[in-house]
Design a protein around this motif. Structure first.
Motif, PDB file in Angstrom:
ATOM      1  N   THR A 196       0.834  -1.203   0.000  1.00 40.45           N
ATOM      2  CA  THR A 196       0.000   0.000   0.000  1.00 40.45           C
ATOM      3  C   THR A 196       0.869   1.253   0.000  1.00 40.45           C
ATOM      4  O   THR A 196       0.621   2.189  -0.745  1.00 40.45           O
ATOM      5  N   LEU A 199       2.280   2.291  -3.322  1.00 45.47           N
ATOM      6  CA  LEU A 199       1.431   2.960  -4.311  1.00 45.47           C
ATOM      7  C   LEU A 199       1.887   4.383  -4.545  1.00 45.47           C
ATOM      8  O   LEU A 199       1.565   4.995  -5.564  1.00 45.47           O
ATOM      9  N   GLU A 206       1.637   8.658 -12.121  1.00 45.70           N
ATOM     10  CA  GLU A 206       0.372   8.998 -12.754  1.00 45.70           C
ATOM     11  C   GLU A 206       0.131  10.503 -12.774  1.00 45.70           C
ATOM     12  O   GLU A 206      -0.334  11.042 -13.776  1.00 45.70           O
ATOM     13  N   ASP A 207       0.373  11.172 -11.666  1.00 41.78           N
ATOM     14  CA  ASP A 207       0.085  12.601 -11.597  1.00 41.78           C
ATOM     15  C   ASP A 207       0.744  13.197 -10.354  1.00 41.78           C
ATOM     16  O   ASP A 207       0.265  13.004  -9.237  1.00 41.78           O
ATOM     17  N   VAL A 214      -2.670  14.531  -2.172  1.00 40.66           N
ATOM     18  CA  VAL A 214      -3.167  13.560  -1.206  1.00 40.66           C
ATOM     19  C   VAL A 214      -2.090  13.202  -0.185  1.00 40.66           C
ATOM     20  O   VAL A 214      -2.216  12.226   0.541  1.00 40.66           O
ATOM     21  N   GLY A 215      -1.031  13.974  -0.154  1.00 42.45           N
ATOM     22  CA  GLY A 215      -0.070  13.824   0.927  1.00 42.45           C
ATOM     23  C   GLY A 215       1.204  13.071   0.578  1.00 42.45           C
ATOM     24  O   GLY A 215       2.013  12.791   1.455  1.00 42.45           O
ATOM     25  N   VAL A 216       1.396  12.745  -0.705  1.00 39.93           N
ATOM     26  CA  VAL A 216       2.625  12.058  -1.077  1.00 39.93           C
ATOM     27  C   VAL A 216       3.755  13.085  -1.196  1.00 39.93           C
ATOM     28  O   VAL A 216       3.627  14.070  -1.923  1.00 39.93           O
TER      29      VAL A 216
ATOM     30  N   ARG B  82      -8.489  18.192  -1.503  1.00 41.23           N
ATOM     31  CA  ARG B  82      -9.191  18.875  -2.588  1.00 41.23           C
ATOM     32  C   ARG B  82      -9.490  17.959  -3.758  1.00 41.23           C
ATOM     33  O   ARG B  82      -8.945  16.863  -3.868  1.00 41.23           O
ATOM     34  N   ARG B  88      -8.086  14.992 -11.935  1.00 39.49           N
ATOM     35  CA  ARG B  88      -6.719  14.466 -11.928  1.00 39.49           C
ATOM     36  C   ARG B  88      -6.664  13.203 -11.100  1.00 39.49           C
ATOM     37  O   ARG B  88      -6.170  13.199  -9.981  1.00 39.49           O
ATOM     38  N   LEU B  89      -7.158  12.125 -11.677  1.00 40.87           N
ATOM     39  CA  LEU B  89      -7.047  10.836 -10.986  1.00 40.87           C
ATOM     40  C   LEU B  89      -5.735  10.177 -11.372  1.00 40.87           C
ATOM     41  O   LEU B  89      -5.049  10.618 -12.289  1.00 40.87           O
ATOM     42  N   PHE B  90      -5.382   9.123 -10.644  1.00 40.61           N
ATOM     43  CA  PHE B  90      -4.258   8.280 -11.065  1.00 40.61           C
ATOM     44  C   PHE B  90      -4.840   7.335 -12.102  1.00 40.61           C
ATOM     45  O   PHE B  90      -5.361   6.269 -11.786  1.00 40.61           O
ATOM     46  N   LEU B  96      -9.938   1.500  -6.488  1.00 39.18           N
ATOM     47  CA  LEU B  96      -9.491   1.163  -5.137  1.00 39.18           C
ATOM     48  C   LEU B  96      -8.055   1.627  -4.905  1.00 39.18           C
ATOM     49  O   LEU B  96      -7.728   2.187  -3.856  1.00 39.18           O
ATOM     50  N   GLU B  97      -7.199   1.402  -5.880  1.00 38.89           N
ATOM     51  CA  GLU B  97      -5.803   1.831  -5.733  1.00 38.89           C
ATOM     52  C   GLU B  97      -5.686   3.339  -5.590  1.00 38.89           C
ATOM     53  O   GLU B  97      -4.844   3.841  -4.845  1.00 38.89           O
ATOM     54  N   ARG B 100      -6.533   3.837  -2.015  1.00 37.92           N
ATOM     55  CA  ARG B 100      -5.478   3.265  -1.165  1.00 37.92           C
ATOM     56  C   ARG B 100      -4.240   4.153  -1.170  1.00 37.92           C
ATOM     57  O   ARG B 100      -3.582   4.329  -0.144  1.00 37.92           O
ATOM     58  N   ALA B 101      -3.909   4.690  -2.343  1.00 39.10           N
ATOM     59  CA  ALA B 101      -2.724   5.545  -2.432  1.00 39.10           C
ATOM     60  C   ALA B 101      -2.851   6.724  -1.477  1.00 39.10           C
ATOM     61  O   ALA B 101      -1.886   7.151  -0.855  1.00 39.10           O
ATOM     62  N   ALA B 102      -4.086   7.236  -1.371  1.00 40.28           N
ATOM     63  CA  ALA B 102      -4.288   8.385  -0.488  1.00 40.28           C
ATOM     64  C   ALA B 102      -4.329   7.959   0.975  1.00 40.28           C
ATOM     65  O   ALA B 102      -3.805   8.650   1.850  1.00 40.28           O
ATOM     66  N   ALA B 104      -2.681   5.681   2.280  1.00 38.14           N
ATOM     67  CA  ALA B 104      -1.358   5.286   2.755  1.00 38.14           C
ATOM     68  C   ALA B 104      -0.301   6.343   2.542  1.00 38.14           C
ATOM     69  O   ALA B 104       0.854   6.145   2.885  1.00 38.14           O
ATOM     70  N   ALA B 105      -0.702   7.487   1.971  1.00 35.13           N
ATOM     71  CA  ALA B 105       0.328   8.453   1.586  1.00 35.13           C
ATOM     72  C   ALA B 105       1.203   8.847   2.769  1.00 35.13           C
ATOM     73  O   ALA B 105       2.402   9.049   2.633  1.00 35.13           O
ATOM     74  N   LEU B 132     -11.985   0.669   0.914  1.00 37.38           N
ATOM     75  CA  LEU B 132     -13.212   0.081   0.386  1.00 37.38           C
ATOM     76  C   LEU B 132     -14.439   0.747   0.987  1.00 37.38           C
ATOM     77  O   LEU B 132     -15.440   0.977   0.312  1.00 37.38           O
ATOM     78  N   ARG B 163     -11.091   9.901  -2.880  1.00 40.63           N
ATOM     79  CA  ARG B 163      -9.644   9.958  -2.686  1.00 40.63           C
ATOM     80  C   ARG B 163      -9.268  11.102  -1.741  1.00 40.63           C
ATOM     81  O   ARG B 163      -8.412  10.949  -0.865  1.00 40.63           O
ATOM     82  N   THR B 167      -7.725  11.066   2.913  1.00 39.12           N
ATOM     83  CA  THR B 167      -6.638  11.679   3.677  1.00 39.12           C
ATOM     84  C   THR B 167      -7.135  12.213   5.020  1.00 39.12           C
ATOM     85  O   THR B 167      -6.393  12.864   5.739  1.00 39.12           O
TER      86      THR B 167
END
Ligand SMILES: Nc1ncnc2c1ncn2[C@@H]1O[C@H](COP(=O)(O)OP(=O)(O)OP(=O)(O)O)[C@@H](O)[C@H]1O
Ligand SMILES: [Mg+2]
Lengths: 338, 256, 307
Positions: A196, A199, A206-207, A214-216, B82, B88-90, B96-97, B100-102, B104-105, B132, B163, B167
């Motif tokens: 996870t 990712l 991706e962007d 989102v905090g990355v 925001r 601007r999606l991945f 789901l990913e 999840r990316a958000a 776990a960021a 989920l 997404r 956060t």
């Protein structure tokens, strides 16, 4: 498929055991090619982390291999030979060797990781093609700098025979052990990206703006990708140096970097399986085509062009195969399957 | 004490002043609309609040801390999330990913994910459960394993909201979430936005062009034109404000 | 080591060498930068087109009997033939290796570019032989002029004059013709240009034709001043010219020329004064120094993405 790593460890142990017998069954020519495939696979998978998963564009990977190769070789020649002799005096020789050889690999990896950090931090201010050309430049600067260091042979190349300890055999071409190292490295990279937290790499690809939002911490993620990738490129370089027993900077020119980029793109950006597949096929191809004499490289280049036109997304796209595919599935489904 | 407090914010791009001396604040739990004609500086204001641009001058305080010029991922960690005007999606990741990316960021991949000691698998699953659940609450559970760019437009917009919520923000900024939607979708979206405020306890700022859309939804409307705030207040008052009518009808003929 | 006075004495002469080399880098760099402009593609095969240019010159000069009889006419005919052949080759490469990948992302064509490069190098080795050939002296080398201690050979003069003429020609085409306008439009925004009725594919093809012809000219000019030619001769100058293009700000036409000049001069000075082993590294050192200072090259404009 309960615990893929158990399988991998078992396979590795088996391969190491095989090392004793392998040279008796396979002729040295095949052994050499198989070794080179292993090195190419590791180089490709490590670059996949930067180019395929993090979406940065590095075309100077051979430079980091060079750092790993030369640092590990210098370590072995100037220090390791002595250690090996000393170890060999108290332990059975095969055991002494098995204990020693991870040392230069790790040292080569760490040195390359350090170089990756040094290159990554300034270079990551650049974007896209400017980043690409800067990595190419760094790779060439590293190579030419090494070329001017007399202690590692300069333009003559550097042989892994220690003048001080001529008895120590610093070549290590046990195919099983090499493949075990490669498999382990691939597993580490796969677990890193297919978690996870991992990712974040793909989010950056991706962007970047969205990832930040989102905090990355995108810069840190990119530097991490550079450092980890360089580490394994360094390990690949160290494997190369110790299996060949001789290194020359010509092996790490930008054409070598391009070759690794080809593995990654042709295999499919963002697919570890693809990188493995492409590195294997394209390293074996020139050998398989050897019968064609001078036409073989022409055919090879045509093969490259045609494949890319037929499959612009690469052989595998972003898909994975076998145990890698299992690693890439969702945590819950993975758990359900186990 | 406002959650977000902007004072005298000015943003310049070369010679162009996109935002000029803006004062704007959001109370905890509020649902505020930011409206104005094209090029008014709405998105730019969002970009400064989320750290994409630094203010040329003025201050942006969130929860009493100055966040002007702080990098976006730190601002996210403070609790602002925001969506984007042009989604601007991945794109090549699944729904789901994306979430999840958000989720776990904040926790990076590292040695822990490589070694995978005891409890690792449970933790990964827990993170996935959270993702989920968010998808479910936004009505996206069926498309969890669909790639983001294969989703229809409306679902992409909702996925972006999911997404952002992943956060765990205290302030949610929605940049034209209704753009490109048909009237019935817009209606559903209004319901959703109101629900988000209740269920997640977030404060929301919502950008739109359309006064009618935000009318019965928001507590308060602020109107920007040419980077300046020309009106602010309860929807009923703002709607009848002559300056607002002028800005909309006078400048580019968009209906209010 | 030379003392300061000696250094200063040979400086002008070194500069002449540097400018000559830089002009040639610049000519090749133009092709990179133009193609990058319209296609956002790093055309790695470009250096090999330059090699084909030199090789074509070799065979043309021999076939038409200019080899033993140096003359301006011979040089001109050879130059034109070689430029024509490479223009054709460039068009062919575009049609076969890049056009099928239009819209397939930016990395796939990069790999076919590497494929084309390998193809040209290896085919070159089969067709021309791997051993170096000697480019026939199309001009008798003599002193062209002299300013004080500084001497300029007629070959250097021809290189400078030809490059300047070609650049002026290019400038005219790009700024004053319909094609040039279309090319600038495509570089600025290809989808928008297509919507405005610009035949994008034809423009791209034309760009390859122009760039390849310039590379061929560079090949001939190199043959004059540095006659040893071989099928792999394009690799290093190709990479350096690419560096020159990036240095100037890739996509920026005058930038490519300036980048080439900077690179040629720095390289000549370094190998003249320091050590020639560092010669190939210095191009990259300069590049990285400039990129760290200006992340999009000397003349490139920063692309800020609107969010
Ligand atoms: N990165 C940038 N560089 C230069 N100018 C910018 C940039 N971002 C925004 N602008 C300009 O600032 C002004 C305000 O733009 P902004 O996107 O904030 O408007 P908006 O109110 O969101 O409009 P819309 O309703 O069209 O989304 C516009 O004139 C825009 O062109
Ligand atoms: Mg906007």
């Amino acid at each position: 498929m309960r615990r893929p790593w158990i399988g991998l460890v078992l396979a590795a142990a088996l391969l190491v055991l095989l090392d004793a017998g392998l040279p008796h069954v396979l002729n040295p020519y095949y052994l050499t090619i198989l070794t080179r495939i292993g090195v190419a696979v590791l180089a490709a998978v490590s670059l996949q982390l930067i180019n395929g998963f993090t979406g940065q564009f590095s075309i100077g990977h051979a430079g980091f291999m060079a750092v790993g190769a030369y640092v590990s070789a210098a370590l072995s020649v100037y220090l390791g030979a002595g250690w090996l002799v000393a170890l060999g005096a108290v332990l059975p020789v095969p055991l002494a060797r098995a204990l020693y050889f991870p040392v230069p690999l790790v040292a080569g990896g760490l040195a390359a990781a350090l170089a990756g950090l040094g290159v990554g931090i300034p270079a990551l201010r650049l974007r896209g093609d400017y980043l690409a050309i800067a990595t190419l430049g760094f790779g060439e600067i590293i190579r030419i700098a090494i070329l001017n260091v007399d202690a590692v042979g300069g333009a003559r190349g550097f042989s892994l025979t220690s003048a001080a300890q001529p008895a120590a055999d610093l070549r290590y071409d046990g195919l099983g052990a090499i493949y075990a190292v490669v498999a382990l490295s691939v597993l580490v990279i796969a677990r890193l990206v297919y978690s996870t937290g991992g990712l974040a790499f793909r989010a950056v690809r991706e962007d970047e703006t969205a990832a930040e939002s989102v905090g990355v911490a995108t810069t840190r993620v990119k530097v991490e990708a550079f450092v980890v990738s360089s580490f394994f490129a360094g390990v690949a370089g160290a494997l190369f140096a110790h299996s060949e027993g001789y290194v020359h900077t010509n092996s790490f020119a930008f054409l070598r970097s391009f070759e690794i980029v080809v593995f990654v793109v042709l295999g499919g950006l963002g697919s570890i399986s693809g990188a493995i597949l492409a590195a294997t096929v394209l390293t074996a191809a020139p050998e398989v085509l050897r019968g064609l004499g001078e036409w073989r490289m022409i055919l090879y280049s045509l093969l490259l062009i045609v494949t890319m036109i037929l499959r612009p997304q690469g052989l595998m796209g972003q898909r994975e195969l076998g145990p890698l595919r299992w690693l890439a599935t969702r945590p819950r489904q993975r758990h359900a399957a186990a | 004490m406002p959650l977000l407090e902007i004072r005298g914010l000015t943003v310049r791009f070369g010679g162009l002043t996109a935002v000029a001396g803006l004062d704007f604040s959001v109370e905890p739990g509020a649902l505020v609309a930011l409206i104005g004609p094209n090029g008014a500086g709405k998105t730019t204001a969002f970009n400064v609040i989320t750290g994409i641009y630094a203010p040329s001058s003025g201050s942006v305080r969130f929860d009493r801390k100055e966040i002007g010029g702080v990098s976006p991922h730190r601002i996210c960690a403070h609790g602002i999330a925001r969506t984007f005007q042009n989604i601007r999606l991945f794109r090549s990741l699944t729904a789901l990913e994306n979430v999840r990316a958000a989720v776990a960021a904040a926790q990076r991949s590292g040695l822990r994910d490589v070694v995978r000691g005891p409890g690792w698998s449970q933790r990964e699953q827990a993170l996935e459960e959270r993702a989920l659940e968010l998808l479910t609450r936004l009505g996206l559970e069926r498309v969890a394993d669909t790639k983001a760019d294969a989703l229809p437009y409306g679902e992409q917009r909702r996925l972006e909201i999911a997404r952002a919520l992943a956060t765990q923000p205290r302030l949610l900024l929605l940049d034209e979430p209704a753009a490109g939607m048909n009237p019935s979708e817009k209606e559903a979206l209004r319901g959703l936005v109101a629900r988000l405020r209740e269920e997640f306890g977030v404060s929301i700022v919502l950008i739109d062009h359309d006064v009618a859309f935000v009318m019965n939804l928001c507590d308060r409307i602020s109107v920007l034109d040419h980077g300046e705030k020309i009106a602010e207040g309860p929807p009923e008052v703002v709607r009848r404000d002559p300056q607002v009518i002028e800005a909309y009808l006078g400048n580019n003929g968009e209906s209010a | 080591m030379l003392d300061f006075q000696q250094l200063m004495q040979i400086l002008p002469q070194q500069l002449v060498f540097g400018v000559t080399l830089g002009m040639i880098y610049g000519l090749i760099a133009l092709g990179y930068t133009m193609v990058y402009g319209v296609l956002k593609l790093i055309n790695f095969a470009h250096g090999d087109v330059y090699m084909v240019g030199a090789m074509t010159g070799f065979y043309v000069a021999h076939a038409l009997g200019f080899a033993g009889h140096p003359s301006m006419v011979g040089l001109l005919v050879t130059l034109v033939c070689s430029m024509a052949v490479c223009a054709l080759l460039g068009a062919l490469i575009e049609r076969v290796a890049y056009r099928p990948l239009r819209g397939a992302g930016r990395l796939a064509p990069l790999i076919t570019a590497i494929g084309v490069s390998l193809f040209l190098e290896n085919t070159g080795q089969v067709l021309f032989g791997a051993d170096p050939k000697f480019f026939p002296p199309l001009l008798e080398s003599r002193e062209f002029g002299r300013v004080g201690a500084l001497s300029i050979s007629n070959i250097q003069a021809v290189v400078l004059a030809t490059t300047l003429l070609l650049m002026a020609g290019l400038e005219f085409v790009v700024m004053r013709t319909r094609f040039g306008r279309a090319m600038r439009a495509v570089s600025f925004d290809a989808p928008a240009a297509a919507l405005m009725g610009v035949p994008v594919d034809r423009v791209i093809l034309g760009t390859f034709v122009l760039g390849s012809a310039l590379a061929a000219a560079a090949g001939i000019l190199v043959g004059l001043s540095n006659p040893k030619i071989d099928p792999l001769m394009g690799i290093m100058p190709g990479i350096k010219a690419f560096v020159a293009a990036v240095l100037g700000g890739i996509g920026h036409i005058p930038g490519a020329m300036v980048g080439g000049l900077v690179l040629g001069i720095v390289e000549t000075l370094v190998s003249g004064y320091l050590s020639s082993t560092y010669r190939d590294a210095i191009a990259f050192v300069v590049l990285i120094a400039i990129l760290l200072y200006r992340p999009t090259g000397l003349f490139g404009s920063a692309q800020t993405e609107k969010v």
